[in-house]
Design a protein around this motif. Structure first.
Motif, PDB file in Angstrom:
ATOM      1  N   ASP A 176      53.596  43.063  43.967  1.00 58.07           N
ATOM      2  CA  ASP A 176      53.219  43.942  42.855  1.00 58.07           C
ATOM      3  C   ASP A 176      51.936  43.484  42.183  1.00 58.07           C
ATOM      4  O   ASP A 176      51.084  44.313  41.827  1.00 58.07           O
ATOM      5  CB  ASP A 176      54.355  43.994  41.827  1.00 58.07           C
ATOM      6  N   ILE A 177      51.786  42.180  41.992  1.00 65.05           N
ATOM      7  CA  ILE A 177      50.575  41.667  41.355  1.00 65.05           C
ATOM      8  C   ILE A 177      49.370  41.843  42.277  1.00 65.05           C
ATOM      9  O   ILE A 177      48.274  42.210  41.820  1.00 65.05           O
ATOM     10  CB  ILE A 177      50.773  40.193  40.971  1.00 65.05           C
ATOM     11  N   SER A 178      49.564  41.641  43.572  1.00 58.21           N
ATOM     12  CA  SER A 178      48.467  41.876  44.516  1.00 58.21           C
ATOM     13  C   SER A 178      48.060  43.338  44.516  1.00 58.21           C
ATOM     14  O   SER A 178      46.864  43.658  44.584  1.00 58.21           O
ATOM     15  CB  SER A 178      48.891  41.443  45.926  1.00 58.21           C
ATOM     16  N   GLY A 179      49.048  44.235  44.425  1.00 56.66           N
ATOM     17  CA  GLY A 179      48.731  45.658  44.371  1.00 56.66           C
ATOM     18  C   GLY A 179      47.961  46.027  43.122  1.00 56.66           C
ATOM     19  O   GLY A 179      47.018  46.834  43.173  1.00 56.66           O
ATOM     20  N   ALA A 180      48.332  45.443  41.985  1.00 54.04           N
ATOM     21  CA  ALA A 180      47.618  45.725  40.740  1.00 54.04           C
ATOM     22  C   ALA A 180      46.171  45.223  40.804  1.00 54.04           C
ATOM     23  O   ALA A 180      45.237  45.916  40.384  1.00 54.04           O
ATOM     24  CB  ALA A 180      48.346  45.087  39.565  1.00 54.04           C
ATOM     25  N   PHE A 181      45.971  44.022  41.339  1.00 52.15           N
ATOM     26  CA  PHE A 181      44.617  43.503  41.492  1.00 52.15           C
ATOM     27  C   PHE A 181      43.812  44.340  42.487  1.00 52.15           C
ATOM     28  O   PHE A 181      42.602  44.548  42.306  1.00 52.15           O
ATOM     29  CB  PHE A 181      44.652  42.047  41.954  1.00 52.15           C
ATOM     30  N   THR A 182      44.473  44.810  43.543  1.00 49.74           N
ATOM     31  CA  THR A 182      43.787  45.661  44.522  1.00 49.74           C
ATOM     32  C   THR A 182      43.241  46.915  43.863  1.00 49.74           C
ATOM     33  O   THR A 182      42.114  47.335  44.132  1.00 49.74           O
ATOM     34  CB  THR A 182      44.745  46.037  45.660  1.00 49.74           C
ATOM     35  N   GLU A 183      44.041  47.534  42.986  1.00 48.11           N
ATOM     36  CA  GLU A 183      43.578  48.716  42.275  1.00 48.11           C
ATOM     37  C   GLU A 183      42.380  48.394  41.384  1.00 48.11           C
ATOM     38  O   GLU A 183      41.452  49.198  41.270  1.00 48.11           O
ATOM     39  CB  GLU A 183      44.716  49.296  41.438  1.00 48.11           C
ATOM     40  N   VAL A 184      42.407  47.240  40.749  1.00 49.26           N
ATOM     41  CA  VAL A 184      41.293  46.847  39.883  1.00 49.26           C
ATOM     42  C   VAL A 184      40.022  46.661  40.701  1.00 49.26           C
ATOM     43  O   VAL A 184      38.955  47.215  40.380  1.00 49.26           O
ATOM     44  CB  VAL A 184      41.629  45.566  39.109  1.00 49.26           C
ATOM     45  N   TYR A 185      40.107  45.875  41.786  1.00 53.26           N
ATOM     46  CA  TYR A 185      38.919  45.587  42.590  1.00 53.26           C
ATOM     47  C   TYR A 185      38.387  46.845  43.265  1.00 53.26           C
ATOM     48  O   TYR A 185      37.168  47.081  43.294  1.00 53.26           O
ATOM     49  CB  TYR A 185      39.245  44.526  43.640  1.00 53.26           C
ATOM     50  N   ASN A 186      39.281  47.661  43.813  1.00 51.58           N
ATOM     51  CA  ASN A 186      38.842  48.901  44.449  1.00 51.58           C
ATOM     52  C   ASN A 186      38.228  49.843  43.422  1.00 51.58           C
ATOM     53  O   ASN A 186      37.225  50.505  43.695  1.00 51.58           O
ATOM     54  CB  ASN A 186      40.029  49.567  45.139  1.00 51.58           C
ATOM     55  N   GLY A 187      38.836  49.906  42.226  1.00 53.46           N
ATOM     56  CA  GLY A 187      38.305  50.765  41.179  1.00 53.46           C
ATOM     57  C   GLY A 187      36.932  50.330  40.712  1.00 53.46           C
ATOM     58  O   GLY A 187      36.045  51.157  40.472  1.00 53.46           O
ATOM     59  N   VAL A 188      36.713  49.024  40.570  1.00 53.79           N
ATOM     60  CA  VAL A 188      35.410  48.515  40.146  1.00 53.79           C
ATOM     61  C   VAL A 188      34.359  48.810  41.212  1.00 53.79           C
ATOM     62  O   VAL A 188      33.230  49.218  40.892  1.00 53.79           O
ATOM     63  CB  VAL A 188      35.482  47.013  39.852  1.00 53.79           C
ATOM     64  N   PHE A 189      34.715  48.622  42.489  1.00 58.45           N
ATOM     65  CA  PHE A 189      33.755  48.902  43.561  1.00 58.45           C
ATOM     66  C   PHE A 189      33.350  50.369  43.550  1.00 58.45           C
ATOM     67  O   PHE A 189      32.157  50.699  43.601  1.00 58.45           O
ATOM     68  CB  PHE A 189      34.371  48.536  44.913  1.00 58.45           C
TER      69      PHE A 189
END
Length: 566
Positions: A477-490
């Motif tokens: 779940d934490i990896s998924g949340a960080f993935t959304e952050v990094y993908n969103g910033v990109f």
């Protein structure tokens, strides 16, 4: 109710008049879309200031607090529109799954608010105001990136932290252990390796900002236009390459799809058997074994396993009960006695959960297909592979299977996207004008207002979803949340920057956003180095991330007000 509130607002604030007695005070100066008039009665001179409603029907005002009220209303409508677009695109993504649409269209919709606001304000603005609108658009882009990497990122670490030394066999006991002992250095979050790779991809999006920052040291107009063009080309190349890569290597899509499904529908059947560390829970697996073993002979027969498969209704996920039962029996029955013992069941399930989804699916596909005729061997292999992947991500809630329900979901998703986009187009220009007029009346730089207010309206849903996932305290779940952050910033960096640069180059306007570019470059580079080099983040890093947001505002103030960059 929302429509009634909006119509009432239109009627109440369609125009605003203010009266002043001539004296030592000065009349109110007109602003964008405002007209002034004077009259006298009983020897008293008055000044009337009226405003022209945007599009002829949207509300307007000339008062400072009125502008603030309009900003609040427009921010609410922007947040509501963003929620519509996000819900519609996520529904489409969940139904379509990974593929060309998931790699391009659905990801771009996440940055739709920024793009629409910048385009709407640029197209409808006059030649006198387009430069300030472009600057505010760049401030909005910078604020969104910093907001995600500071406040959202820090919230994930803060709410997802647990004691690193605790080794629990169940989520409940791990949570209890976390509550007992939390320290700045001994507690934190852990992510998988794939999430670190996505952070590195986000880091690459800083290259166009680095190129664009060269415009600060170039004095010639033609040289600045060349820098803008080069930055625009690099940004478009990154965007096309990123989307194309995900078509052929859809592992990022799978992570995002899994995160969205878990966020909306909870854990899948198999994921509920994992501990907080993402490892198989032997206690939970034994509970499942005891439920399947109806005659309590410490063995699970094929009949008992088949009855269990019927009970959990795996066919609703598109699985074949007979084929899947045969595949599980062949993989779990190591002793080949036509029954599965408790140790075999625990070992098989643990191996199943540990293996990667794709490799597990292929393994079961081969075993399952061997029981079918030679005519349908290849079809069964592919079919069982898809079935295994479906079970691994099967939601606890039932999914629509009828054509009517499927088409209703398509219609609903399309309607939400169209409605949200229409609202964004409608309020894009008046929102930016209200921000500009409020900043002018309050004597605040307009880019500061757009830097802070618009990202909060667009990203509140993201931070709530990230906190909700982080509270589960599991690595997935934490990896998924960080993935959304990094993908969103990109996507925010490449889509937003491409839109801004296209406006600047096509309109050939004068711009100076070197302060915003430098702040994004510094903050995102720092976070890119940190996030791409670690898989564990201690709790104290959340404090550092939170501090980056006010620190970015301080940087902007020093660069603009002290050094006079913009």
């Amino acid at each position: 109710m929302r429509l009634t509130f909006f119509m009432l607002l239109v009627m109440m604030t369609r125009s605003a008049n203010s009266r002043f007695i001539r004296g030592s005070s000065n009349p109110i100066s007109g602003s964008m879309g405002h007209t002034n008039g004077t009259s006298s009665a009983l020897g008293l001179a008055t000044t009337t200031v009226t405003c022209e409603p945007t599009y002829g029907f949207l509300p307007c005002t000339t008062e400072l607090w009125g502008e603030l009220f309009l900003i609040v209303v427009y921010e609410y409508l922007l947040a509501l529109a963003g929620q519509y677009v996000s819900s519609g695109s996520e529904l489409f993504f969940r139904m379509f799954g990974t593929g060309i649409f998931g790699a391009s269209l659905f990801q771009m919709m996440g940055t739709l608010p920024q793009v629409i606001i910048m385009l709407a304000s640029a197209i409808t603005s006059s030649s006198d105001t387009i430069e300030s609108m472009a600057t505010m658009g760049m401030a909005m882009l910078a604020g969104s990136a910093i907001f995600s990497l500071s406040l959202v990122w820090g919230s994930i670490v803060a709410f997802g932290s647990r004691d690193f030394s605790s080794s629990s066999s169940s989520l409940t006991s791990a949570n209890q252990s976390t509550k007992k002992s939390i320290s700045l250095t001994g507690s934190g979050v852990e992510i998988d390796t794939e999430t670190r790779y996505i952070a590195r991809i986000m880091f690459v999006s800083m290259i166009p900002f680095l190129v664009l920052s060269l415009a600060k040291i170039i004095n010639s107009t033609s040289g600045i236009r060349i820098v803008v063009l080069i930055s625009l080309i690099i940004t478009l190349i990154f965007l096309i390459t990123y989307c194309t890569y995900q078509v052929f290597k859809p592992w990022i899509q799978r992570k995002r799809l899994q995160y969205i499904r878990r966020l909306h529908d909870g854990d899948s059947i198999l994921e509920s058997l994992l501990t907080i560390d993402g490892k198989p829970s032997e206690l939970h697996i034994k509970d499942i074994f005891q439920k399947i073993d109806q005659n309590k002979d410490l063995k699970v027969s094929k009949t008992e396993l088949y009855a269990f498969m019927l009970g959990i209704q795996i066919e609703e996920a598109g699985l074949s009960t007979n084929d899947f039962t045969d595949a599980v029996m062949k993989q779990f029955d190591v002793s080949l006695d036509a029954a599965i013992g408790e140790s075999e069941f625990v070992q098989g399930f643990s191996k199943w959960l540990d293996e990667d989804t794709d490799s597990t699916a292929n393994g079961l596909a081969v075993q399952s297909s061997s029981s079918t005729s030679s005519k349908t061997t290849s079809n069964k292999s592919q079919g069982t592979s898809d079935e295994q992947e479906s079970l691994l991500s099967q939601d606890k809630t039932s999914k629509p299977t009828s054509k009517l329900a499927i088409w209703w979901n398509y219609t609903k998703a399309g309607f939400l996207i169209i409605l949200g986009t229409a609202v964004m187009i409608l309020i894009g220009q008046p929102l930016m004008e209200s921000l500009q007029e409020f900043a002018s009346a309050a004597d605040i730089p307009s880019f500061f207002v757009s830097y802070v207010l618009i990202p909060w309206a667009m990203s509140y849903r993201q931070i709530l979803g990230a906190i909700s996932s982080a509270k589960k305290k599991t690595k997935k779940d934490i990896s998924g949340a960080f993935t959304e952050v990094y993908n969103g910033v990109f996507m925010n960096n490449v889509m937003g920057l491409a839109t801004f640069l296209a406006i600047v180059y096509i309109k050939d306007i004068t711009w100076d956003v070197s302060a915003e570019v430098l702040v994004v470059l510094l903050i995102c580079t720092f976070m890119g180095v940190v996030t791409s080099s670690c898989t564990k983040f201690q709790l104290w890093t959340s404090i550092l991330a939170f501090a980056l947001y006010p620190l970015s505002l301080l940087f902007l103030y020093i660069l603009t007000s002290v050094l006079g960059w913009s």
